[in-house]
Design a protein around this motif. Sequence first.
Motif: not given
Length: 718
Positions: A77-91
């Motif tokens: 679950x936490x890795x999913x949140x990280x994935x989303x944040x990484x995509x948002x910050x570095x699209x």
Amino acid sequence: MNLIASWQCKLLLVPLLVLPVLSLKLPPLVPAVHDSFLDARSASFRLPKRVHIIVDERDAHSTKDDGLTLIPPTLFNFSQTFKSDLETLFPQTTVSLSVGDARKSLNVPAVIAFLLSDDLHSTHADGSPTTEGYELEVSPTNIRITGAGSKGAFWATRTLLQGLVLSGGQFPTGKIVDQPDWRTRGFMLDVGRQWYPINFLQDLCTYASWFKISEFHVHLSDNVSPRGNFNAYARFRLRPEDPALAGLTPHLNETYSRREFDAFQAGCAARGVTVVPELESPGHALVITQWKPELALSTDPTLINLTVPDAIPTIKSIWKEFLPWFHAKQVSIGADEYNASLADDYNNFVNEMSEFIGQESGKTIRLWGTREPSNRTSVSKNITIQHWDFGDDDPFELIRSGYDVINSEDSFQYIVMKQSGSFPQSLNQTRLWHGANTQTGGIWDPHVFDRGNASNNPSITNPRLKGAIMAAWNDHGPTASTFLEAFYAVKEGLPVVASAGWQAASRPNHLTHAQFLAAFTHLEASAPGQNLDRRIPSKGQVVVDYDLSHLGAAASGRVQDRSGNGYHARLGNGVLHTPLGSKGHNYTLLLRTTISGAPATLLSGPDDSVGLQGSADGGLTLAFTSSNITYLLSNFTLPSRPSRATHDIVLTGTELGTSAFVDGVHAGDFRVSIDQTDVFAPMAFVAPAQTIGGEGVRLEKFVLWNGIQSSSTTRGAK
């Protein structure tokens, strides 16, 4: 992804503090990490165009967490949140995620591996183990995150993302070993005396987690000072399902349903933050005595008379209803500022509530420090004391007596929205960084209660000191501020409190004031998962520019945005519908419009609206409306002109206030009376930009700028 979200991603692509490729220095992370061992021989990691996250199959479903949450997310679950944040910050980076054997992928390029280990031996300052610790190992081509627990791995992602943001997609190679000094790193918001939409609370939680806050203490019931008025503003924010409790919440539109509160707690937990709810009694309990007047003390209706036979059963019935809602191992019963002459009644009450809540739910309780001058009874040592004022308790003496204590010392950590004779409206940064005691070099951290006498503070290793919580209060009720103004009040102080709770000021690698100042503006602007600043990406100073002067009154269809940002709108029935919502600070807007001379809506958005309202002299004045509360521009009346007259209305906004100009003349500043007295405070409204115009209004031009523009700029808008 909608247009605004896409632009937000592009905006965050801009490198903020670009460091050289070969770097032996970490950027100024907030909080600072405890230990880093950087590799002088290797180039920095550079975020590639494609990244694959692998969560170790042995750990993916682990919820290992020794904190207060009862709904810990899994490592996956936490890795999913990280994935989303990484995509948002570095699209520009494509991110994939899978579960597999992460240990076999440690040397594979462009892999970020997630694992857990029992061998990290992470500890708090007092030596007790914590699952919030982590190791972050960075090579030039890949990254390994090892958590002592799933949340520890998530905190590692905050460190990694902050570093990437501050260094333009780079991170120094080497190893970071990190963990918090205290478990409780929190903030409290007074939700009882001001209504906050549940999505705002969620966004605030998301922002706080960016700085590794662990607790969001939500103060869910309270009242303003009655000043002799038994019907003064008092609210209980949870909507009971038991009809017998319906009288507790007559204002249902100002309550949270169980589904909403569940989702809020789960959303916070997904980002490592535990919601700790507080239901206040037997003091600050006007909302209960308004429901059941017979329970009030005759001398003070905000206090419950604990000797009335139905008093404690009523309070227990409230807790019995809501305990199943709460997903934390500890809850707060408030219990502050009761009548000191009734100390035995008070002590017996809190002890009985501690036993009741423990039997009903297995939870422990905390309460605010309150002086109980009794030689016969005392508060049970199973109860955690949240210290806030030396006039009500002595925190170090409580610790020496065997109580667990949380530091909310008001001289450091209290703010009152808008106005107070005792407390600031945002945390005093000078005091936090330079006003503690000599043992910490002037920097505050949770072990500092007494800033004048260092011997009256425990050591950082004392196991009874659980951490710290800053508090934001709404003493003046719902009209004194908007919900977004609470964010402006806490957004700079909250990371400082979080950082101090993560690493004590006496540590060699603690965060310095200079480091914080270098990083905060960049980190605040890039905190993922929320947009509390209400930013609208723009290629230049002009955010949007609509010219309708050439259109007829019955025109409809697409209206082009002349700013170059592509925020094209659609006109229908005299109302312009844009793809925008609200524009945060700083801003300037121009509205050139023809009005009929009647009250009308000019602009509206998700957070507030602007319109024309009747003034005291029978004319029209400008007014903002937020949370169904209308704020008139006092001492101003729209100049009398023939019907269907055209006016240029200019609004400027900063976090310090909102000003209006009409036809080139300063019309005034929006201010609010504090407690209906002659003390006034400014109102900081965001610019509503979702719909423009309405009945009785013909729009000719609308321009929205970033920043405060000069009068010549607004006059020159064509």
